[in-house]
Design an enzyme around this catalytic site. Structure first.
Site, PDB file in Angstrom:
ATOM      1  N   SER A 159       0.887  -1.128  -0.145  1.00 37.51           N
ATOM      2  CA  SER A 159      -0.096  -0.197   0.200  1.00 37.51           C
ATOM      3  C   SER A 159       0.946   1.733   0.051  1.00 37.51           C
ATOM      4  O   SER A 159       1.934   1.118   0.496  1.00 37.51           O
ATOM      5  CB  SER A 159      -0.909  -0.066   1.569  1.00 37.51           C
ATOM      6  OG  SER A 159      -1.442   1.363   1.743  1.00 37.51           O
ATOM      7  N   TYR A 172      -1.641  -1.775  10.376  1.00 35.74           N
ATOM      8  CA  TYR A 172      -2.111  -1.608   9.396  1.00 35.74           C
ATOM      9  C   TYR A 172      -0.842  -1.077   8.193  1.00 35.74           C
ATOM     10  O   TYR A 172       0.376  -1.756   7.378  1.00 35.74           O
ATOM     11  CB  TYR A 172      -3.350  -1.318   9.153  1.00 35.74           C
ATOM     12  CG  TYR A 172      -3.466  -1.083   7.013  1.00 35.74           C
ATOM     13  CD1 TYR A 172      -3.694  -2.303   6.748  1.00 35.74           C
ATOM     14  CD2 TYR A 172      -3.686  -0.108   6.238  1.00 35.74           C
ATOM     15  CE1 TYR A 172      -3.978  -3.140   5.446  1.00 35.74           C
ATOM     16  CE2 TYR A 172      -3.662  -0.319   5.189  1.00 35.74           C
ATOM     17  CZ  TYR A 172      -3.435  -1.694   4.556  1.00 35.74           C
ATOM     18  OH  TYR A 172      -4.009  -1.209   3.073  1.00 35.74           O
ATOM     19  N   LYS A 176       2.718  -3.222   6.102  1.00 38.12           N
ATOM     20  CA  LYS A 176       2.518  -3.284   4.593  1.00 38.12           C
ATOM     21  C   LYS A 176       4.466  -2.289   4.202  1.00 38.12           C
ATOM     22  O   LYS A 176       4.583  -2.643   3.156  1.00 38.12           O
ATOM     23  CB  LYS A 176       1.566  -2.182   4.132  1.00 38.12           C
ATOM     24  CG  LYS A 176       0.386  -2.603   4.241  1.00 38.12           C
ATOM     25  CD  LYS A 176      -0.320  -3.616   3.025  1.00 38.12           C
ATOM     26  CE  LYS A 176      -1.794  -3.944   2.889  1.00 38.12           C
ATOM     27  NZ  LYS A 176      -2.046  -5.418   2.259  1.00 38.12           N
TER      28      LYS A 176
HETATM   29  P1  NAP Z   1     -11.377  -5.770   0.308  1.00 35.76           P
HETATM   30  O1  NAP Z   1     -12.528  -5.672  -0.847  1.00 35.76           O
HETATM   31  O2  NAP Z   1     -11.893  -5.792   1.833  1.00 35.76           O
HETATM   32  O3  NAP Z   1     -11.654  -7.755   0.106  1.00 35.76           O
HETATM   33  C1  NAP Z   1     -10.905  -8.386   0.457  1.00 35.76           C
HETATM   34  C2  NAP Z   1     -11.496  -9.511   0.020  1.00 35.76           C
HETATM   35  O4  NAP Z   1     -10.171 -10.730   1.392  1.00 35.76           O
HETATM   36  C3  NAP Z   1     -12.502 -10.339   0.286  1.00 35.76           C
HETATM   37  O5  NAP Z   1     -12.335 -11.377  -0.862  1.00 35.76           O
HETATM   38  C4  NAP Z   1     -12.489 -11.302   1.535  1.00 35.76           C
HETATM   39  O6  NAP Z   1     -13.231 -11.949   1.382  1.00 35.76           O
HETATM   40  C5  NAP Z   1     -10.926 -11.727   1.312  1.00 35.76           C
HETATM   41  N1  NAP Z   1     -10.234 -12.010   2.712  1.00 35.76           N
HETATM   42  C6  NAP Z   1      -9.831 -11.359   4.046  1.00 35.76           C
HETATM   43  N2  NAP Z   1      -9.485 -11.283   4.794  1.00 35.76           N
HETATM   44  C7  NAP Z   1      -8.853 -12.579   4.324  1.00 35.76           C
HETATM   45  C8  NAP Z   1      -8.413 -13.785   5.603  1.00 35.76           C
HETATM   46  N3  NAP Z   1      -7.794 -13.442   5.876  1.00 35.76           N
HETATM   47  N4  NAP Z   1      -8.395 -15.283   4.020  1.00 35.76           N
HETATM   48  C9  NAP Z   1      -8.350 -14.534   3.168  1.00 35.76           C
HETATM   49  N5  NAP Z   1      -9.346 -14.041   2.546  1.00 35.76           N
HETATM   50  C10 NAP Z   1      -9.742 -12.783   3.385  1.00 35.76           C
HETATM   51  O7  NAP Z   1     -10.325  -5.128   0.371  1.00 35.76           O
HETATM   52  P2  NAP Z   1      -9.096  -4.330  -0.705  1.00 35.76           P
HETATM   53  O8  NAP Z   1      -9.570  -3.210  -0.927  1.00 35.76           O
HETATM   54  O9  NAP Z   1      -9.254  -4.974  -1.979  1.00 35.76           O
HETATM   55  O10 NAP Z   1      -8.268  -5.127  -0.514  1.00 35.76           O
HETATM   56  C11 NAP Z   1      -7.198  -5.715  -1.585  1.00 35.76           C
HETATM   57  C12 NAP Z   1      -5.751  -5.344  -0.837  1.00 35.76           C
HETATM   58  O11 NAP Z   1      -5.474  -4.387  -1.222  1.00 35.76           O
HETATM   59  C13 NAP Z   1      -5.235  -5.743   0.623  1.00 35.76           C
HETATM   60  O12 NAP Z   1      -4.183  -6.696   0.639  1.00 35.76           O
HETATM   61  C14 NAP Z   1      -5.555  -4.350   1.351  1.00 35.76           C
HETATM   62  O13 NAP Z   1      -4.310  -4.246   2.771  1.00 35.76           O
HETATM   63  C15 NAP Z   1      -4.635  -3.798   0.036  1.00 35.76           C
HETATM   64  N6  NAP Z   1      -5.018  -1.900  -0.357  1.00 35.76           N
HETATM   65  C16 NAP Z   1      -6.065  -1.346  -0.528  1.00 35.76           C
HETATM   66  C17 NAP Z   1      -6.247  -0.444  -0.314  1.00 35.76           C
HETATM   67  C18 NAP Z   1      -7.525   0.348  -0.392  1.00 35.76           C
HETATM   68  O14 NAP Z   1      -7.639   1.357  -0.678  1.00 35.76           O
HETATM   69  N7  NAP Z   1      -8.651  -0.777  -1.160  1.00 35.76           N
HETATM   70  C19 NAP Z   1      -5.560   0.544  -0.199  1.00 35.76           C
HETATM   71  C20 NAP Z   1      -4.179   0.427  -0.100  1.00 35.76           C
HETATM   72  C21 NAP Z   1      -4.239  -1.161  -0.197  1.00 35.76           C
HETATM   73  P3  NAP Z   1     -13.823 -12.534   2.977  1.00 35.76           P
HETATM   74  O15 NAP Z   1     -14.581 -11.448   3.765  1.00 35.76           O
HETATM   75  O16 NAP Z   1     -14.997 -13.660   3.067  1.00 35.76           O
HETATM   76  O17 NAP Z   1     -12.990 -13.552   4.172  1.00 35.76           O
END
Ligand code: NAP
Length: 267
Positions: A159, A172, A176
């Site tokens: 991130s 968090y 990262k």
């Molecule tokens: P999200 O919309 O919350 O989706 C998370 C996904 O991961 C879902 O499929 C969830 O399904 C699954 N999940 C959550 N905890 C899990 C675990 N312990 N084991 C296996 N599966 C798990 O998140 P996102 O925004 O797409 O984020 C994805 C990645 O991008 C993460 O690494 C996050 O740190 C990074 N990121 C996101 C942002 C942002 O702005 N969105 C910014 C920087 C970095 P279930 O609920 O069924 O487990």
């Protein structure tokens, strides 16, 4: 150039092939959000993709949706923080497809949002366990199987907060930052096996994960000075993941690519 138009130059019969044709990929945390978009894109680009997440109903729904799109997808319940689940994930890929070429470590948690000095030992342990330690342990499990293919690719989802830690998502953010170090270390360790390891420094992307961040006044006031003019969409993180796994990125290793709409400005 559309993915269908990739020319395999080494083939005397000049055959067109998708960039990830017949590769086998595991994407963690891939039933919605960024992981889902990446899984879909890898499959559109020719890969057989195993998706997973904690909840079986989310896995079933995502598998059905992607299969209806004509993609080669299977799924399994897996909490990445659980050793047995990680083993089951790896074994399922091998039983279903017979090999593993690509691993995308996308799953992460953020169990606490608030002032830094209100974070507890429990929060620090959980976030490091799921985001960093489990990422490493899954990679350790999968690497011997990628190695059998003679080459492969791993992507770690980091991130921009890994570079610019925010105290309201302090633990968090620091996980990262640790993933940037992990990427660098693994790239050095695995280059002799022809396994490339890169990471994505994701910016603010419209998912359920970032909804929480949007609602926090202390975070909101930081977004405009940071230059966040719009949140990105999960699909805007997917093409770069596919590219990094493809042969077009065969000499790109140990890099961390910002997908932030310009927020993360680095020289
Ligand atoms: P999200 O919309 O919350 O989706 C998370 C996904 O991961 C879902 O499929 C969830 O399904 C699954 N999940 C959550 N905890 C899990 C675990 N312990 N084991 C296996 N599966 C798990 O998140 P996102 O925004 O797409 O984020 C994805 C990645 O991008 C993460 O690494 C996050 O740190 C990074 N990121 C996101 C942002 C942002 O702005 N969105 C910014 C920087 C970095 P279930 O609920 O069924 O487990």
């Amino acid at each position: 150039m559309s993915p269908e138009n990739y020319l395999i130059k080494s083939n005397a019969n000049a055959k067109y092939q998708k960039p990830l044709q017949d590769k086998v990929a595991i994407v963690t945390g891939s039933t919605y959000g960024i992981g889902f978009a990446i899984a879909r894109r890898l499959a559109q680009d020719g890969a057989h993709v195993l998706i997973c997440s904690r909840k079986t109903e989310n896995v079933d729904k995502a598998v059905q949706q992607l299969k209806e799109e004509g993609l080669s997808i299977s799924g399994i319940q897996c909490h990445v923080g659980n050793e047995k689940d990680r083993e089951k994930l790896c074994a399922t890929a091998l039983v279903t497809y017979g090999k593993i070429d690509i691993l995308i470590c996308n799953a992460a948690v953020n169990p606490f949002v608030g002032p830094l000095f209100e974070t507890t030992e429990e929060v620090w342990k959980k976030v490091f366990h799921v985001n960093v330690i489990s990422t490493f342990l899954l990679i350790k499990l999968v690497v011997p199987h990628i190695q059998k293919q003679g080459r492969g690719s791993i992507i770690i989802c980091s991130s921009f907060s890994g570079y610019m830690p925010h105290p309201y998502i302090g633990p968090y953010s620091i996980t990262k930052t640790a993933l940037l170090g992990l990427t660098n270390m693994l790239a050095q360790a695995l280059r002799f096996m022809n396994i490339r390891v890169n990471s994505l420094a994701l910016g603010l992307i419209n998912t359920s994960f970032s909804k929480v961040i949007k609602q926090i006044p202390e975070m909101k006031s930081k977004l405009i000075p940071l230059g966040v003019y719009r949140f990105g969409e999960p699909e805007e993180c997917a093409g770069i993941a596919s590219f990094l796994c493809s042969e077009d990125a065969s000499y790109i290793n140990g890099e961390n690519i910002g997908v932030t709409g310009g927020v993360l400005g680095r020289l």
